[in-house]
Scaffold this active site. Structure first.
Site, PDB file in Angstrom:
ATOM      1  N   SER A   1       0.880  -1.042   0.045  1.00  0.00           N
ATOM      2  CA  SER A   1       0.080  -0.051  -0.094  1.00  0.00           C
ATOM      3  C   SER A   1       0.936   1.150   0.049  1.00  0.00           C
ATOM      4  O   SER A   1       2.024   1.327   0.282  1.00  0.00           O
ATOM      5  CB  SER A   1      -0.901  -0.158   1.388  1.00  0.00           C
ATOM      6  OG  SER A   1      -0.076   0.172   2.365  1.00  0.00           O
ATOM      7  N   LYS A   2       0.266   2.250  -0.381  1.00  0.00           N
ATOM      8  CA  LYS A   2       0.921   3.648  -0.191  1.00  0.00           C
ATOM      9  C   LYS A   2       1.280   3.858   1.088  1.00  0.00           C
ATOM     10  O   LYS A   2       2.553   4.305   1.396  1.00  0.00           O
ATOM     11  CB  LYS A   2      -0.203   4.671  -0.565  1.00  0.00           C
ATOM     12  CG  LYS A   2       0.313   6.270  -0.130  1.00  0.00           C
ATOM     13  CD  LYS A   2       0.800   6.877  -1.335  1.00  0.00           C
ATOM     14  CE  LYS A   2       1.002   8.366  -1.123  1.00  0.00           C
ATOM     15  NZ  LYS A   2       1.198   8.891   0.272  1.00  0.00           N
ATOM     16  N   ARG A   3       0.859   3.420   2.110  1.00  0.00           N
ATOM     17  CA  ARG A   3       1.340   3.547   3.589  1.00  0.00           C
ATOM     18  C   ARG A   3       2.701   2.983   3.912  1.00  0.00           C
ATOM     19  O   ARG A   3       3.440   3.616   4.587  1.00  0.00           O
ATOM     20  CB  ARG A   3       0.057   2.885   4.777  1.00  0.00           C
ATOM     21  CG  ARG A   3       0.035   3.616   5.782  1.00  0.00           C
ATOM     22  CD  ARG A   3      -1.049   2.991   6.724  1.00  0.00           C
ATOM     23  NE  ARG A   3      -0.578   2.149   7.906  1.00  0.00           N
ATOM     24  CZ  ARG A   3      -0.009   2.978   8.877  1.00  0.00           C
ATOM     25  NH1 ARG A   3       0.090   4.162   8.999  1.00  0.00           N
ATOM     26  NH2 ARG A   3       0.637   2.291   9.874  1.00  0.00           N
TER      27      ARG A   3
ATOM     28  N   ASP B   1       4.986   5.311   2.128  1.00  0.00           N
ATOM     29  CA  ASP B   1       5.440   5.974   3.154  1.00  0.00           C
ATOM     30  C   ASP B   1       6.319   5.771   4.453  1.00  0.00           C
ATOM     31  O   ASP B   1       7.238   6.441   4.651  1.00  0.00           O
ATOM     32  CB  ASP B   1       4.247   6.917   3.601  1.00  0.00           C
ATOM     33  CG  ASP B   1       3.330   7.405   2.369  1.00  0.00           C
ATOM     34  OD1 ASP B   1       4.080   7.587   1.342  1.00  0.00           O
ATOM     35  OD2 ASP B   1       2.358   7.780   2.385  1.00  0.00           O
TER      36      ASP B   1
END
Ligand code: GLU
Length: 513
Positions: free
Chosen positions: A265-267, A270
């Protein structure tokens, strides 16, 4: 002769293209090129609530950046235009109406409240799945339960309605996925999907099947998240009367988190400080900026190589592939079923491999710019030499300047461990002799000549060169290890070399041994 291969990449412009989407596009491209076929680009923008301005341009730019050329479709044109689904509304409505007239679909007028009430009723009755299906449809407000006069009256009054697929109660739906083999589903597991929404736009399912048929698609290669929809799609081909020319399916494995459990995921990105988008993306609503592979310094060739091996390999030891080599070796049946762990370190390793192969002249201007921005005079020639010396030691081009610190800055301190171990009487004698020899050295100051001068000087002084090299390095750079020392001296120049040696001789204590 068998039919020419035609594949499509069909992204929805709902935001930046995820790197997994780029891999899907890449596998389509590799397959198409390998088979001598064609690749189409279709924009699936029928969900108006999720439309994001700029996303389509982003998709085109991302494909261009990685070197995927589109033969037909959005941005290229072709005989099946338009390639944006929002511009093909009438085509889908026509097919949906045809299904209604053939008794394979029906109009439904249920309001959101009525649908909620149905779900609630079924849940309270402990029904296995609260769905609009062959059983429940007969209790709902639709053209199967209403008289044709009522249906007409409602339509004339402009009441909102959808068209739903009349999913059969007992039918076996099978498909032979090129990667997963046979997938069997019983139609009772499929609900009466909406095909045409109340805004007059089709759902993904209808539009996708109609377009794949009309555009002559032979192979549908897409992410695993669409596997659960595939039986419905087979059913739609059957109902639309197109089962004979139904494309073959290949569902690609998911990209997994770096730890290997769960979808990337993007998380995760990050948290891990790495990109999951090919290009930087500025959210048009929030202004937030998400990092991109391109802006982080990945080369397109490295990105392609990395992505190609996420879920596929040719079964050999080879890891480095040009696009042409990928095309030559790609085999869709060798794509793995299991998810592929997204290992950003591997991406960095690939980038390292490609950066070291880049021509110095390509990388040098950026090095020159960085040096000048930091306040150093740096000719392009010098930047090229620095690049040649250091590109093999970095993962990214922008790291070259950082690696060049010992070239731009004279040492202000000397590695104590190296000094303690190597700065002995011989070293001082050798560095002094070399320093003196340099002062009367008139030849061109290039690595080869410097090397000869050093070895001649050491011979005359009766010192084994190998024993004093680290001392010479620490005197010049302050460090115990680094890139080729002769080239380093060439780049910093004769005067600076002499001055650094002089400074070291004055700064470092003369050992007594
Ligand atoms: N529009 C769908 C997506 O964005 C396409 C899925 C498919 O390839 O069928 O994922």
């Amino acid at each position: 002769m068998s039919q020419p291969v035609r594949v499509r990449f069909a992204p929805s412009p709902t935001g930046p293209l995820h790197i997994g989407g780029v891999r899907t596009a890449l596998y389509n491209y590799l397959f198409a090129r390998k088979m001598g076929g064609q690749m189409l680009l279709r924009i699936e923008d029928t969900d108006q609530n999720r439309f994001v301005p700029g996303a389509e341009d982003y998709i085109l730019e991302a494909l261009k950046w990685v070197g995927i050329t589109i033969d037909e479709g959005q941005g290229t044109g072709g005989p099946h235009a338009p390639y944006r689904q929002s511009e093909r509304k009438d085509i889908y409505r026509q097919e949906a109406e045809r299904l209604v007239s053939e008794g394979k679909a029906y109009y439904a007028f249920d309001t959101a409240e009525e649908l909620d009430a149905m779900r609630k009723r079924l849940e309270e009755a402990n029904a296995p799945a609260a769905q609009y299906n062959s059983i429940t449809r007969m209790q709902m407000r639709n053209s199967l339960t209403m008289s044709s006069e009522d249906v007409k009256a409602r339509m004339d009054a402009g009441d909102p309605y959808v068209i739903r697929l009349k999913t059969p109660r007992k039918e076996e739906v099978r498909l032979n996925d090129l990667i997963r083999g046979w997938v069997n589903v019983h139609s009772s597991a499929i609900d009466d999907k909406v095909l045409l929404k109340s805004d007059g736009l089709p759902t993904y399912h209808l539009a996708n099947i109609v377009d794949d048929h009309l555009m002559g698609i032979t192979h549908v290669i897409r992410g695993e998240e669409w596997l659960p929809s595939a039986p419905l799609h087979v059913l739609l081909y059957r109902y639309l009367g197109w089962e004979d020319t139904m494309p073959q399916f290949a569902h690609l494995p998911l990209l997994l988190k770096p730890e290997g459990n769960g979808k990337l995921s993007k998380r995760d990105a990050d948290l891990g400080g790495f990109p999951v988008f090919p290009l930087e993306w500025k959210d048009p609503f929030t202004g937030n900026v998400a990092r991109g592979f391109r802006e982080d310094g990945y080369l397109p060739e490295a990105t392609v190589n990395f992505l190609a091996l996420l879920g596929w390999n040719p079964g050999t030891e080879q890891e480095l592939f040009t696009m042409d080599e990928l095309i030559a070796s790609f085999d869709i049946s060798q794509v793995h079923k299991a998810g592929a762990r997204f290992d950003i370190q591997k991406a960095q390793w690939f980038n390292h491999q490609y950066i070291r192969e880049q021509p110095d002249a390509t990388l040098a201007p950026a090095v020159q710019q960085q040096a000048e921005a930091a306040g150093f005079a740096c000719s392009l020639e010098k930047a090229e030499k620095i690049t040649a010396l250091l590109k093999g030691r970095v993962n990214f081009a922008h790291e070259i300047f950082g690696e060049a610190a010992t070239i731009f800055y004279a040492p202000t301190a000397y590695d104590e461990t190296v000094v303690a171990a190597k700065w002995n009487a011989d070293a001082v004698k050798a560095v002094t002799a070399f320093h003196d020899a340099l002062q009367s050295f008139e030849d061109s100051f290039i690595a080869d000549d410097i090397k000869h001068l050093l070895s001649d000087t050491m011979q005359q002084a009766g010192i084994k060169q190998g024993k004093i090299m680290q001392a010479l390095r620490v005197a010049l750079t302050g460090l115990g290890a680094g890139p080729d020392l002769m080239l380093t001296m060439e780049i910093i120049g004769k005067d600076e070399t002499i001055s650094r040696l002089n400074k070291a001789l004055n700064t470092l204590k003369t050992p007594t041994n």
